[in-house]
Write a protein that holds these residues in place. Structure first.
Motif, mmCIF file in Angstrom:
data_model
loop_
_atom_site.group_PDB
_atom_site.id
_atom_site.type_symbol
_atom_site.label_atom_id
_atom_site.label_comp_id
_atom_site.label_asym_id
_atom_site.label_seq_id
_atom_site.Cartn_x
_atom_site.Cartn_y
_atom_site.Cartn_z
ATOM 1 N N LEU A 4 0.839 -1.185 0.000
ATOM 2 C CA LEU A 4 0.000 0.000 0.000
ATOM 3 C C LEU A 4 0.879 1.242 0.000
ATOM 4 O O LEU A 4 1.826 1.335 0.782
ATOM 5 N N VAL A 5 0.539 2.197 -0.861
ATOM 6 C CA VAL A 5 1.298 3.446 -0.945
ATOM 7 C C VAL A 5 0.330 4.612 -0.921
ATOM 8 O O VAL A 5 -0.498 4.763 -1.832
ATOM 9 N N GLU A 6 0.426 5.425 0.135
ATOM 10 C CA GLU A 6 -0.444 6.589 0.273
ATOM 11 C C GLU A 6 0.158 7.811 -0.426
ATOM 12 O O GLU A 6 1.385 7.919 -0.574
ATOM 13 N N SER A 21 -5.028 9.354 -1.343
ATOM 14 C CA SER A 21 -5.148 8.153 -2.157
ATOM 15 C C SER A 21 -4.260 7.064 -1.582
ATOM 16 O O SER A 21 -3.224 7.344 -0.981
ATOM 17 N N CYS A 22 -4.669 5.839 -1.809
ATOM 18 C CA CYS A 22 -3.889 4.681 -1.366
ATOM 19 C C CYS A 22 -3.905 3.673 -2.504
ATOM 20 O O CYS A 22 -4.950 3.076 -2.786
ATOM 21 N N ALA A 23 -2.768 3.522 -3.149
ATOM 22 C CA ALA A 23 -2.648 2.593 -4.263
ATOM 23 C C ALA A 23 -2.174 1.241 -3.749
ATOM 24 O O ALA A 23 -1.198 1.163 -2.993
ATOM 25 N N ALA A 24 -2.865 0.203 -4.164
ATOM 26 C CA ALA A 24 -2.565 -1.144 -3.668
ATOM 27 C C ALA A 24 -2.119 -2.066 -4.781
ATOM 28 O O ALA A 24 -2.596 -1.971 -5.914
ATOM 29 N N VAL A 78 -7.824 3.224 -2.932
ATOM 30 C CA VAL A 78 -8.748 3.683 -1.898
ATOM 31 C C VAL A 78 -8.542 5.181 -1.714
ATOM 32 O O VAL A 78 -7.407 5.658 -1.779
ATOM 33 N N TYR A 79 -9.617 5.893 -1.471
ATOM 34 C CA TYR A 79 -9.545 7.338 -1.313
ATOM 35 C C TYR A 79 -10.132 7.748 0.034
ATOM 36 O O TYR A 79 -11.000 7.079 0.582
ATOM 37 N N GLY A 115 0.270 0.926 4.854
ATOM 38 C CA GLY A 115 1.132 1.797 4.077
ATOM 39 C C GLY A 115 2.110 2.516 4.980
ATOM 40 O O GLY A 115 2.106 2.345 6.205
ATOM 41 N N GLN A 116 2.922 3.366 4.365
ATOM 42 C CA GLN A 116 3.971 4.057 5.113
ATOM 43 C C GLN A 116 3.481 5.371 5.719
ATOM 44 O O GLN A 116 4.169 5.973 6.546
#
Length: 124
Positions: A4-6, A21-24, A78-79, A115-116
């Motif tokens: 996960l990357v925010e 945003s959170c890209a998975a 995810v938003y 995520g981080q």
């Protein structure tokens, strides 16, 4: 495994808006419950919002009516739309995903992956 990357954090004035945003990664992301947590300076990490794959949403009382969680499974993203921001919303925001449905969505151990974090600062 899910990564996960925010993104989307930043500095905003009180009353303003931000969209996180959170890209998975991972093919099975659509089946996960996803959540947002935050940690303010000197405080413990706390639940903000969660969303099930079927569309059900949950919110902390402190953000209800101001924040909206959504997900685009086709984009594995995810938003968190944050409106009417207050200085007390200042925190590092973390995205999480998990399949431990036996646990309440507000529990951190309900989530397998994190995520981080992305920092949100709301100035008064």
């Amino acid at each position: 495994q899910v990564q996960l990357v925010e993104s989307g954090g930043g500095l905003v004035q009180a009353g303003g808006s931000l969209r996180l945003s959170c890209a998975a990664s991972g093919r099975t992301f659509s089946s996960y419950r996803v959540g947002w947590f935050r940690q303010a300076p000197g405080k413990e990490r706390e639940f903000v919002s969660a969303m099930w794959s079927g569309g059900f949403r949950a919110y902390a009382d402190s953000v209800k009516g101001r924040f909206t969680i959504s997900r685009d499974n086709a984009k594995n993203t995810v938003y968190l739309e944050m409106n009417s921001l207050k200085p007390e919303d200042t925190a590092v925001y973390y995205c999480a995903a998990g399949t431990r449905f036996e646990y309440s969505s507000g529990r951190q151990d309900a989530y397998n992956y994190w995520g981080q974090g992305t920092r949100v600062t709301v100035s008064s």
